[in-house]
Design an enzyme around this catalytic site. Structure first.
Site, PDB file in Angstrom:
ATOM      1  N   ALA A 159       0.906  -1.213  -0.169  1.00  0.00           N
ATOM      2  CA  ALA A 159       0.032   0.094   0.149  1.00  0.00           C
ATOM      3  C   ALA A 159       0.882   1.372   0.206  1.00  0.00           C
ATOM      4  O   ALA A 159       2.074   1.237   0.293  1.00  0.00           O
ATOM      5  CB  ALA A 159      -0.851  -0.045   1.240  1.00  0.00           C
ATOM      6  N   PHE A 160       0.377   2.355  -0.579  1.00  0.00           N
ATOM      7  CA  PHE A 160       1.180   3.559  -0.523  1.00  0.00           C
ATOM      8  C   PHE A 160       1.719   4.217   0.803  1.00  0.00           C
ATOM      9  O   PHE A 160       2.802   4.662   0.797  1.00  0.00           O
ATOM     10  CB  PHE A 160       0.521   4.738  -1.493  1.00  0.00           C
ATOM     11  CG  PHE A 160      -0.456   5.552  -0.346  1.00  0.00           C
ATOM     12  CD1 PHE A 160      -1.384   5.254   0.165  1.00  0.00           C
ATOM     13  CD2 PHE A 160       0.415   6.740  -0.071  1.00  0.00           C
ATOM     14  CE1 PHE A 160      -2.197   6.355   1.302  1.00  0.00           C
ATOM     15  CE2 PHE A 160      -0.148   7.733   0.899  1.00  0.00           C
ATOM     16  CZ  PHE A 160      -1.477   7.354   1.413  1.00  0.00           C
ATOM     17  N   LYS A 161       1.154   3.556   1.952  1.00  0.00           N
ATOM     18  CA  LYS A 161       1.496   4.128   3.138  1.00  0.00           C
ATOM     19  C   LYS A 161       3.084   3.672   3.497  1.00  0.00           C
ATOM     20  O   LYS A 161       3.621   4.253   4.242  1.00  0.00           O
ATOM     21  CB  LYS A 161       0.794   3.670   4.314  1.00  0.00           C
ATOM     22  CG  LYS A 161      -0.365   4.288   4.367  1.00  0.00           C
ATOM     23  CD  LYS A 161      -1.666   3.993   5.232  1.00  0.00           C
ATOM     24  CE  LYS A 161      -2.945   4.730   5.309  1.00  0.00           C
ATOM     25  NZ  LYS A 161      -3.631   4.558   4.029  1.00  0.00           N
ATOM     26  N   ASP A 162       3.492   2.704   2.571  1.00  0.00           N
ATOM     27  CA  ASP A 162       5.025   2.179   2.777  1.00  0.00           C
ATOM     28  C   ASP A 162       6.031   3.227   2.645  1.00  0.00           C
ATOM     29  O   ASP A 162       7.046   3.454   3.192  1.00  0.00           O
ATOM     30  CB  ASP A 162       5.386   1.046   2.066  1.00  0.00           C
ATOM     31  CG  ASP A 162       4.383  -0.426   2.554  1.00  0.00           C
ATOM     32  OD1 ASP A 162       4.429  -0.480   3.718  1.00  0.00           O
ATOM     33  OD2 ASP A 162       4.203  -1.222   1.669  1.00  0.00           O
ATOM     34  N   LEU A 188       6.079   5.333   5.776  1.00  0.00           N
ATOM     35  CA  LEU A 188       6.400   4.727   6.971  1.00  0.00           C
ATOM     36  C   LEU A 188       7.543   3.923   6.799  1.00  0.00           C
ATOM     37  O   LEU A 188       8.170   3.703   8.084  1.00  0.00           O
ATOM     38  CB  LEU A 188       5.118   3.573   7.641  1.00  0.00           C
ATOM     39  CG  LEU A 188       3.968   4.601   8.043  1.00  0.00           C
ATOM     40  CD1 LEU A 188       2.748   3.796   7.804  1.00  0.00           C
ATOM     41  CD2 LEU A 188       4.275   4.991   9.380  1.00  0.00           C
TER      42      LEU A 188
END
Ligand SMILES: *Cc1c(COP(=O)(O)O)cnc(C)c1O
Length: 498
Positions: free
Chosen positions: A112-115, A118
């Site tokens: 997911a783009f949150k990687d 994060l």
């Protein structure tokens, strides 16, 4: 480079303290006191940089003296080495006739783009703590967060095995998808603590808020935040807007792309706003929402209003199911400063304070006409129903060449279609970049439903990333805890002292 709170009562903060603190003490979000200027020759000098090199240039502009350029480079290289493609965020064609592209942001460890943000934030936490401890002391941080799925796994993969960091992620028992639950609970590093709560996502978030609201507990355990209010997450995301621009420029002369962004808490698209403010040529930023459409309604009416009657609606794009968008406060601050406060930063903080108070007590507030006009200069918006989400997935899967969209990305692609005539008005050769925020295998239920209902066949095994194969059968570790802040606080203390 110093940072101030959107509520105006905290100013002059360093990058390091902003990252470690997350939310400002006055309840506001941190923003830079002044935006940096890009080097005058960035268009030529940065044109052929790798993703990590570009990230180093951009992030260095925002860290002040807190992190040396060499350290930024080391942190960034480490963060993006975990991605499965060397491009990190590749740009692929979706539809040639309409110059529509997909910016794939899902090649990180949790798909997911949150990687993108994060992975970097985890390394940044570790870096700051090790540096503090190297001059004596035993600084530790306890990250506590709530998740309905995506944030939790991305945070866990960002923080697993990091020195001096303990991470507690609360999820609602039985209410995250099987893949998401497996992604989180199969991480066995000793500093990772999954906590399942018998309740809803809102209960989990409430518990986290209560813990952050206990000054003694917060200080004693140095609570840290990983949700998208953390400035470092926005900062890290600015890179892919520039990277997409440079990728496009290899085949298109002087592009001014329209970016279409599936939005929930407004973190992803806010990075695009900062990219535009820094000087990136952007045709327009388009906010795409699902049925939880507070942002789309704001752009249409100038009123920011909670859907209090119905509450959060469950859609096939659950990572965008929100009542209010926490990061929108950052954009509102600029509207307040320029159109309600006569350019005065302190007054802007007071305006934001009033708006947020109105939102809390009466469920809405409205901005003046000039502010709405300014918002519309930067943003377009559109909304996508559940039905259109499924139809869009089916439509692009049926095409030749076929492309399988995840339901969040499908919301963006549908909104891009509805904006087609506006996009054409910017020039017939305008390119559209739809941000893809998750791998379709991550939301297999919605994807299979869309494709099957359309009478098509999809062999899901063929698109499954290797990391998902056998994931459901792997050993897990997860704690259970009563649905109360006291119980969770007790559990945290017990686990830390082990
Ligand atoms: C978090 C998330 C979003 C929403 O991003 P915001 O920054 O909250 O606007 C969209 N799609 C997916 C898959 C996500 O995980």
């Amino acid at each position: 480079m110093k940072y101030r709170s959107t509520r105006g009562q905290v100013t002059g903060q360093s990058f390091e303290s902003v990252v470690l603190e997350g939310l400002a003490a006055d309840g506001g979000l941190y923003i830079p006191e002044h935006l940096p200027t890009l080097p005058s020759d960035w268009q030529t000098q940065w044109a052929s940089l790798s993703f990590a090199e570009l990230a180093t240039e951009l992030i260095s502009l925002f860290v002040g003296d807190d992190v040396s350029r060499a350290d930024v480079s080391t942190l960034v290289c480490k963060s993006y080495s975990t991605f499965s493609t060397t491009e990190v965020t590749p740009l692929v064609d979706l539809e040639r006739e309409s110059n529509t592209h997909i910016l794939e942001l899902f090649h990180g460890p949790t798909f997911a783009f949150k990687d993108v943000a994060l992975q970097f934030l985890g390394n940044l936490f570790e870096f700051f703590l090790e540096r503090r401890n190297s001059v004596g002391g035993a600084h530790k941080i306890t990250v506590v967060g709530a998740t309905s799925g995506d944030t939790g796994s991305a945070a866990i993969y960002g923080l697993r095995g990091k020195k001096n960091v303990e991470v507690f992620i609360l999820h609602p028992e039985g209410r995250v998808s099987p893949i998401q639950e497996a992604q989180m609970t199969t991480v066995l590093d000793s500093n990772v603590h999954n906590v399942s709560i018998p309740g809803t996502f809102d209960d989990c978030q409430d518990i986290v808020k209560q813990l952050f609201g206990r000054p003694d507990f917060k200080r004693e355990h140095s609570l840290g935040a990983i949700n998208s209010i953390n400035w470092a997450r926005i900062l890290a995301q600015i890179t892919y807007y520039f990277y997409a621009y440079f990728t496009l420029r290899r085949s298109v002369k002087d592009p001014r792309p329209v970016f279409v962004v599936p939005s929930g808490n407004f973190g992803d698209i806010l990075a695009g706003y900062y990219a535009r403010e820094l000087g990136l040529p952007v045709g327009k930023l388009a906010i795409a929402t699902n049925a939880n459409d507070i942002l789309d309604r704001f752009l249409r009416t100038g009123r920011y209003e909670k859907n209090s009657e119905e509450g959060v609606l469950a859609t096939p794009s659950p990572a965008m199911d929100i009542l209010v968008s926490s990061n929108f406060e950052r954009f509102l601050w600029y509207l307040a400063r320029d159109h309600e406060a006569g350019g005065d930063a302190e007054e802007a903080g007071r305006v934001i304070g009033r708006w947020m108070e109105q939102l809390r007590t009466s469920g809405s507030f409205a901005v003046c006409h000039a502010a709405l006009t300014a918002a519309r200069q930067a943003f377009w918006s559109g909304r996508c129903s559940d039905q259109d989400t499924y139809a869009t997935i089916a439509k692009y899967y049926a095409r030749d060449p076929s492309y399988l969209l995840d339901p969040h990305t499908a919301v963006g692609v549908h909104v891009a279609e509805t904006l087609r005539s506006d996009i054409d008005k910017l020039g017939a050769d305008t390119h559209t970049i739809c941000l893809s925020t998750a791998h379709p295998a991550k939301f297999s239920e919605a994807v299979l439903k869309a494709v099957n209902e359309n009478g098509q066949h999809l062999d899901f095994g063929s698109i499954l990333p290797p990391a998902f194969i056998g994931l459901l059968e792997m050993p897990r570790r997860c704690l259970t805890c009563d649905n109360s802040a006291d119980a969770v606080a007790k559990l945290i203390v017990e686990q830390i002292s082990k």
